[in-house]
Design an enzyme around this catalytic site. Sequence first.
Site, PDB file in Angstrom:
ATOM      1  N   SER A  78       0.804  -1.222   0.000  1.00 46.54           N
ATOM      2  CA  SER A  78       0.000   0.000   0.000  1.00 46.54           C
ATOM      3  C   SER A  78       0.833   1.265   0.000  1.00 46.54           C
ATOM      4  O   SER A  78       0.292   2.360  -0.060  1.00 46.54           O
ATOM      5  CB  SER A  78      -0.900   0.007   1.245  1.00 46.54           C
ATOM      6  OG  SER A  78      -0.108   0.094   2.417  1.00 46.54           O
ATOM      7  N   GLY A  79       2.162   1.106   0.082  1.00 42.19           N
ATOM      8  CA  GLY A  79       3.009   2.282   0.211  1.00 42.19           C
ATOM      9  C   GLY A  79       3.233   2.670   1.656  1.00 42.19           C
ATOM     10  O   GLY A  79       3.812   3.716   1.941  1.00 42.19           O
ATOM     11  N   GLY A  80       2.807   1.818   2.603  1.00 48.91           N
ATOM     12  CA  GLY A  80       3.021   2.063   4.024  1.00 48.91           C
ATOM     13  C   GLY A  80       4.126   1.181   4.575  1.00 48.91           C
ATOM     14  O   GLY A  80       4.628   0.277   3.906  1.00 48.91           O
ATOM     15  N   ASP A  93       4.051  -1.069   7.038  1.00 49.44           N
ATOM     16  CA  ASP A  93       3.700  -2.453   7.366  1.00 49.44           C
ATOM     17  C   ASP A  93       3.843  -3.372   6.156  1.00 49.44           C
ATOM     18  O   ASP A  93       4.434  -4.460   6.247  1.00 49.44           O
ATOM     19  CB  ASP A  93       2.275  -2.519   7.914  1.00 49.44           C
ATOM     20  CG  ASP A  93       2.092  -1.687   9.171  1.00 49.44           C
ATOM     21  OD1 ASP A  93       3.019  -1.661   9.989  1.00 49.44           O
ATOM     22  OD2 ASP A  93       1.025  -1.068   9.325  1.00 49.44           O
ATOM     23  N   SER A  94       3.304  -2.956   5.012  1.00 52.72           N
ATOM     24  CA  SER A  94       3.408  -3.801   3.830  1.00 52.72           C
ATOM     25  C   SER A  94       4.829  -3.806   3.270  1.00 52.72           C
ATOM     26  O   SER A  94       5.251  -4.791   2.655  1.00 52.72           O
ATOM     27  CB  SER A  94       2.409  -3.350   2.760  1.00 52.72           C
ATOM     28  OG  SER A  94       2.643  -2.011   2.370  1.00 52.72           O
ATOM     29  N   MET A 111      -3.073  -2.283  -5.389  1.00 53.07           N
ATOM     30  CA  MET A 111      -4.390  -2.208  -6.002  1.00 53.07           C
ATOM     31  C   MET A 111      -4.751  -0.738  -6.214  1.00 53.07           C
ATOM     32  O   MET A 111      -4.812   0.041  -5.260  1.00 53.07           O
ATOM     33  CB  MET A 111      -5.418  -2.900  -5.110  1.00 53.07           C
ATOM     34  CG  MET A 111      -5.022  -4.316  -4.720  1.00 53.07           C
ATOM     35  SD  MET A 111      -6.197  -5.125  -3.616  1.00 53.07           S
ATOM     36  CE  MET A 111      -7.441  -5.652  -4.778  1.00 53.07           C
ATOM     37  N   CYS A 150     -13.887  -3.752   2.079  1.00 49.78           N
ATOM     38  CA  CYS A 150     -12.703  -3.741   1.228  1.00 49.78           C
ATOM     39  C   CYS A 150     -11.899  -5.028   1.407  1.00 49.78           C
ATOM     40  O   CYS A 150     -11.454  -5.637   0.439  1.00 49.78           O
ATOM     41  CB  CYS A 150     -11.838  -2.523   1.547  1.00 49.78           C
ATOM     42  SG  CYS A 150     -10.478  -2.264   0.390  1.00 49.78           S
ATOM     43  N   CYS A 201     -10.383   6.356   2.997  1.00 50.93           N
ATOM     44  CA  CYS A 201      -9.524   6.803   1.895  1.00 50.93           C
ATOM     45  C   CYS A 201     -10.254   7.615   0.839  1.00 50.93           C
ATOM     46  O   CYS A 201      -9.683   8.546   0.269  1.00 50.93           O
ATOM     47  CB  CYS A 201      -8.815   5.607   1.270  1.00 50.93           C
ATOM     48  SG  CYS A 201      -9.922   4.387   0.505  1.00 50.93           S
TER      49      CYS A 201
END
Length: 392
Positions: A27-29, A31-32, A51, A119, A216
């Site tokens: 996600s660009g964070g 954690d991922s 995504m 989601c 979001c």
Amino acid sequence: MSAPSPASATVPAPAAAVGERVLCAMSGGVDSSVTAALLKDQGYQVVGAMMRFWPDDKRTDTFDSCCSPDAAYEARRVAEQVGVPFYLLDYREQFQRHIVGPFIDEYSKGRTPNPCVNCNTKVKFDELVKKAKMLGCRYVATGHYVKRVENAQGDVEFHRGDDPRKDQTYFLWGTPRDALPYILFPVGELEKPRVREIAAERGLLTAQKPESQNICFVPGKVQDFVAEHIPQAQGFIREISTGEVVGEHLGTQFYTLGQKKGLGLYQSHRVRHVVHLAPDTNTVWVGDYDDCLWTGLKAQSPNYLIDLTELPKELEVQVRYRTAPVKARVIRADESGFELAFQDPQFAVAPGQSAVLYAGPRLLGGGLIEDHVPTLPEPKAPPKKRPAVLLS
């Protein structure tokens, strides 16, 4: 004592999984980002993917911190740092159909939806799992703070993450049961500060990136977003005990159960809570605190992560993400839904939110909370407006 190396920061991958392809949702964070790094350390063949949800006409202040064009750039950069391929997958149509549309529709019905649950259920762990298989990946991995546990029978269970402040099992109750064996959560056994340490040790550019807190696709306040999609309709606010009109409103969609501020009642000194929303009659019902207490709930659209025959009669249920689970007794549970009785009454349980079931740390499933219609009095005629008195 020196800090553990990133590779030893979580449980190693099973020997049988080494070399398997895994689609890592990025996600660009932070954690991922750490998820992708740990997976590669464990011997997986990692494919990074993000995504795309934002439309071509993306509005200002939407998708800015989560899954945004900037976040896609950062996710691609992290994939380069980790040394894995990266793809941007187009899910705009699915996001509009499964998330944004139902979000507006639920508010029009006087319910309070949770788009993050939708989601994860309809997109990330349904559509994305299908995409992973198409790409030849055995697993999908995310940065959720959830623990993947294999029991003595070899079945996969979802358990609460080890960081109680970050546990995200609440959002995953709708995961298809047959998808459980193919989902990995590499940061589920870590606490958030350790995740940031790992990112910093590796020099990942997302190490200090702040977390996303808002919905979001909603710019600003939810009420303003809802007002753009659901027409205002003036109606009455009525007292639940008498049926008397005690105020006026511009639409039931602007209220939530339990709300006591901003009601604009005629007698503003009286403390009142929203008890019930009735869009069919365009009425907001208010009452005392005790009028908002629920002794139990009914849920529809259930998803069970165990056989119904194994569902315990006594369990715990969580009715909001930021509240503690409470003990409850199962009155009924079948494929159409379930009914629970709380050990202690709960305040303002909101229809449309999720009732998530647990046995200790284990996630058992959940459902969408149904409306709890109280006994309503006969509505009384609104007071006549008195003509203005001119003072000489």
